[in-house]
Enzyme design. Structure first.
Site, PDB file in Angstrom:
ATOM      1  N   ASP A 147     -71.085 -86.522  49.212  1.00  0.00           N
ATOM      2  CA  ASP A 147     -70.842 -87.935  49.563  1.00  0.00           C
ATOM      3  C   ASP A 147     -72.138 -88.734  49.773  1.00  0.00           C
ATOM      4  O   ASP A 147     -72.119 -89.957  49.755  1.00  0.00           O
ATOM      5  CB  ASP A 147     -70.005 -88.038  50.843  1.00  0.00           C
ATOM      6  CG  ASP A 147     -68.684 -87.286  50.738  1.00  0.00           C
ATOM      7  OD1 ASP A 147     -68.226 -87.058  49.607  1.00  0.00           O
ATOM      8  OD2 ASP A 147     -68.123 -86.934  51.788  1.00  0.00           O
ATOM      9  N   GLU A 242     -62.198 -93.232  46.609  1.00  0.00           N
ATOM     10  CA  GLU A 242     -60.961 -92.837  47.299  1.00  0.00           C
ATOM     11  C   GLU A 242     -60.765 -93.661  48.586  1.00  0.00           C
ATOM     12  O   GLU A 242     -59.653 -93.810  49.072  1.00  0.00           O
ATOM     13  CB  GLU A 242     -60.977 -91.343  47.629  1.00  0.00           C
ATOM     14  CG  GLU A 242     -62.132 -90.925  48.542  1.00  0.00           C
ATOM     15  CD  GLU A 242     -62.164 -89.427  48.844  1.00  0.00           C
ATOM     16  OE1 GLU A 242     -61.335 -88.673  48.329  1.00  0.00           O
ATOM     17  OE2 GLU A 242     -63.059 -89.020  49.618  1.00  0.00           O
ATOM     18  N   HIS A 292     -61.641 -82.330  43.282  1.00  0.00           N
ATOM     19  CA  HIS A 292     -62.609 -81.302  43.676  1.00  0.00           C
ATOM     20  C   HIS A 292     -63.493 -80.811  42.548  1.00  0.00           C
ATOM     21  O   HIS A 292     -64.443 -80.066  42.805  1.00  0.00           O
ATOM     22  CB  HIS A 292     -61.878 -80.134  44.337  1.00  0.00           C
ATOM     23  CG  HIS A 292     -61.301 -80.508  45.666  1.00  0.00           C
ATOM     24  ND1 HIS A 292     -60.118 -81.177  45.793  1.00  0.00           N
ATOM     25  CD2 HIS A 292     -61.793 -80.350  46.925  1.00  0.00           C
ATOM     26  CE1 HIS A 292     -59.876 -81.408  47.072  1.00  0.00           C
ATOM     27  NE2 HIS A 292     -60.875 -80.923  47.786  1.00  0.00           N
TER      28      HIS A 292
END
Ligand code: F6P
Length: 368
Positions: A147, A242, A292
């Protein structure tokens, strides 16, 4: 006595969600610690879970050979095991029961004679580390996450690989979007930070980038798609985080992991948007949630190099007696920051970031 002379045995753990480059750090820490300083190194399995359950094993030079290019972590990891807030079971209503099991974790540290832990992880792992530090254990942190959202470091390893994987996906979506004249949405990870989307959108030439830091206006998004279809460029690529949300609206939650200290799992905003854009524009739309895949596979050369530097620097910090701090990169230079200052914080994309400006200047919309 010099601080470093009291350190003989170190433990290494990888905590939180995995990412490419973890093995490169484990390798660098273990090899440098053994070869340069004759420390003994112990690997803790599955992050803090192995510390709580006493799954701790010796790591040798051979154990960490040939893992530089391997994704995942040879030690395993867990994102549900903060010793200060650990799920020990469930009540009759199925709700998790949490207890502070820090004493148990510290008992296992002392049983193995560990003088210090190297905790490789993100904000959750640094939060667990901070608690151990407050109980008197020495810790060195190494910043990991796809991230790229850890406070006080401009980069984390794993991010470059995730962006590279996501850019490959975007390149592939472009060809099929173009053939079918469709609006293609690619949903990317990152929790409440838009770094992966910003970099992937920039590298993949997305027409619209929707990041959590800039709330989107659905009308503006639809306008951009229609403008492109009318101007002859009959397809649109949308990179969407997201954690993206409409002005004044909410994020889309995929599920809740009740046992986790950070229970909300985001996901599905691209599917919501896909339906809304199709309905409002009558253009054909498709959504892809990359998921993922962004965390898997071999690290890029950049991440292998970064992870190796971070791991070596962690050992250098032990030797310098620079305890209870996390390795960090600031202004392109290795440095360190107190672990307590990183715990439970997130570094978001600043609205005046030059890459935001560059994307806008090259014709992309942020849906605002
Ligand atoms: O923090 C890394 C990350 O991959 C986030 O980008 C994502 O929101 C989350 O972890 C997914 O968590 P899990 O692996 O528990 O589904």
């Amino acid at each position: 006595m010099d601080k470093q002379h009291s350190i003989k045995r170190i433990g290494v753990l990888t905590g939180g969600g995995d990412c490419p480059g973890l093995n490169a750090v484990i390798r660098a820490v273990t090899k440098a610690a053994i070869a340069e300083h004759e420390f003994e190194v112990f690997g803790i399995e599955d992050g803090y879970l192995g510390l709580i359950e006493n799954r701790i094993r010796r790591l040798t030079f051979n154990d960490v050979s040939n893992i530089l290019d391997r994704g995942g972590t040879i030690l395993g990891t867990s994102n549900k095991a903060n010793p200060a807030h650990f799920c020990v079971g469930h009540n009759s209503a199925g709700e998790p029961i949490f207890e502070d099991v820090t004493d148990t974790a510290l008992k296992h540290v002392s049983e193995h004679g560990l003088d210090l832990l190297v905790c490789i992880g993100g904000d959750g792992t640094m939060s667990g580390a901070s608690r151990l530090v407050s109980r008197g254990l020495h810790v060195i942190g190494v910043p990991k996450t796809i991230d790229n959202d850890l406070a006080h470091t401009e980069v984390t390893f794993g991010f470059d690989t995730a962006v590279s994987t996501a850019t490959d996906a975007m390149d592939r979506l472009r060809t099929t979007a173009s053939s079918h004249h469709r609006v293609m949405l690619l949903e990317l990870m990152g929790r409440n930070a838009g770094w992966i989307t910003l970099h992937t959108g920039a590298a993949g030439g997305a027409d619209i980038l929707l990041i959590p830091e800039i709330e989107y206006n659905l009308e503006a998004v639809c306008e951009s798609c229609l403008r492109r279809s009318k101007s002859g460029r009959a397809y649109t690529l949308v990179a969407v985080s997201e954690g993206a949300k409409p002005i004044g609206g909410q994020v889309v939650v995929d599920h809740v992991v009740h046992e986790s200290p950070d229970p909300i799992r985001l996901g599905g905003v691209s599917e919501v948007l896909c339906e809304q854009i199709a309905e409002q524009t009558r253009l054909e739309c498709r959504a892809t949630i990359l998921g993922h895949v962004q965390r898997g596979g071999a690290p890029t050369a950049h991440d292998r190099v970064l992870a190796t530097m971070f791991g070596h620097e962690a050992v250098n910090m032990i030797v310098r007696g620079e305890f209870d701090r996390m390795v960090a990169m600031q202004g392109g230079r290795l440095t360190s920051v107190p672990i307590a200052e990183v715990a439970d914080r997130q570094r978001l994309v600043p609205l005046d970031h030059p890459l935001v400006a560059a994307c806008r200047a090259t014709g992309a919309s942020f849906g605002d």
